[in-house]
Enzyme design. Structure first.
Site: not given
Length: 381
Positions: A151, A268
């Site tokens: 991430s 996400h």
């Protein structure tokens, strides 16, 4: 290719202050606060890659950069003996407009845990850990052949690989964190870690959770896999009501264990769509170069190929699942009997090492963690 690439003799330069409130343009005089030294023959990529292919895997290294959730008060405290680490935090103070080092060292934890703070904190701490690794084992940096970040850790991996300068990379992380914080406050959402088993059907469970939300009057409910961690382990993101439904019905879906993650939103997923444009505007305004070390994308699990590829996928990453399990297979898959590179997790926590163990136990045997808490020790003579 070798990290002639990324000798961590990072070149530090001074640069002026800028208004911290604007996210529309990068710092007007943001120079390479942490420019990774480039070899004059870097254009000869074919020859370099041939050399890398000849090097035994046991002499190569892979760097993994952690993401949000691993932050802890005190991180960075073990690295402050290194002058360049202090310079990192001084530069971060200028980009962010607040004292990140003070927040990391003294907290409070609830402030550090806020998305707007923890993403820059993990980014800087991870690159500070690279400095520690270079101090202790410079050959590891010189022999790095691949990097990946989870991430927000992907930004740190790209800075390490020379695709972004430190100041501009942090500026992009700042924009990303602020936009994701704002998006997460718009809808009550979260993330649920799920340890399943072979018969677990994550997609079916998410569909039923969405139907449950519709029965409560929630329009366009979101519930989907957002992180692929290792076999039978996923993170599911979405509306809180959907995640609560999954926890209550975990036995039905053959979930062995579920745990809510300490994050502020359903990252996400499409719930983060409002964060994409602000991030893309910043990514379009900064200088992105082709990485000098292979960096693997969270979106595809594959290597980045060119700067526009990086811009596009970093924007998509905010609303796409993190394919970490696939990334681990891409980096470590090899024929039986072949050696593995040494792997170093650079930054707070050891979650990526634990995941690697579950994805590829043989590769994990060559894993080490570069701690950001303990006081630094000089290498043995």
């Amino acid at each position: 290719m070798s990290a002639r690439v990324a000798r961590a003799g990072w070149a530090w330069r001074s640069w002026g202050r800028r208004a911290a409130s604007s996210l529309r343009e990068p710092p007007p005089d943001a120079v390479d606060v942490a420019e990774l030294l480039r070899d004059s023959s870097v254009a000869e990529e074919g020859a370099q890659e041939a050399v890398a292919r000849r090097r035994p895997p046991s002499q190569c290294s892979v760097l993994l950069f952690p993401g949000q959730g691993c932050q802890a008060v005190g991180m960075g405290s073990g690295l402050l003996h290194l002058p360049r680490v202090r310079q990192l935090y001084e530069a971060a103070h200028r980009v962010l407009g607040y004292d990140l080092l003070e927040l990391c060292l003294r907290g409070p934890q609830e402030d550090l845990d806020r998305t707007v703070h923890c993403q820059p904190a993990v980014f800087v701490a991870s690159l500070a850990a690279v400095e520690k690794l270079h101090h202790l084992q410079p050959a590891v940096i010189d022999n790095c052949v691949a990097a990946a970040g989870f991430s927000v850790g992907e930004f740190a991996a790209l800075v390490f690989a020379g695709a972004m300068d430190f100041s501009e990379g942090l500026y992009a992380v700042k924009a990303r964190a602020e936009a994701m914080q704002e998006a997460s406050e718009a809808v009550p959402s979260g993330m649920l870690s799920v340890l399943g088993q072979r018969q677990s059907n994550f997609s079916f469970a998410c569909l039923e959770a969405q139907e449950h939300c519709k029965s409560l009057g929630i329009e366009n409910p979101v519930c989907q896999v957002s992180n692929y961690l290792f076999p039978d382990c996923r993170v599911i993101s979405g509306h809180l009501e959907a995640l609560q439904f999954l926890r209550r019905n975990s036995a039905k879906y053959h979930f062995r264990r579920t745990k809510m993650l300490p994050v502020s939103g359903g990252f996400h997923t499409c719930l983060m769509e409002p964060a994409v444009d602000p991030l893309m505007k910043v990514l379009g305004s900064i200088n992105i170069k082709k990485p000098l070390v292979a960096v693997h994308s969270n979106v595809s699990g594959q290597k980045y190929t060119h700067p526009q590829h990086i811009r596009k996928l970093l924007g998509q990453q905010v609303v796409s699942p993190v394919k970490w399990e696939q990334t681990m297979h891409s980096i470590y898959e090899r024929k039986k009997g072949m050696e593995f590179p040494s792997t170093y997790e650079v930054g707070p926590g050891q979650q990526l090492g634990s995941i690697l163990k579950c994805c590829n136990r043989q590769a994990w045997k060559s894993y080490s963690h570069v701690d950001v808490m303990q006081n630094i020790m000089d290498p043995d003579p």
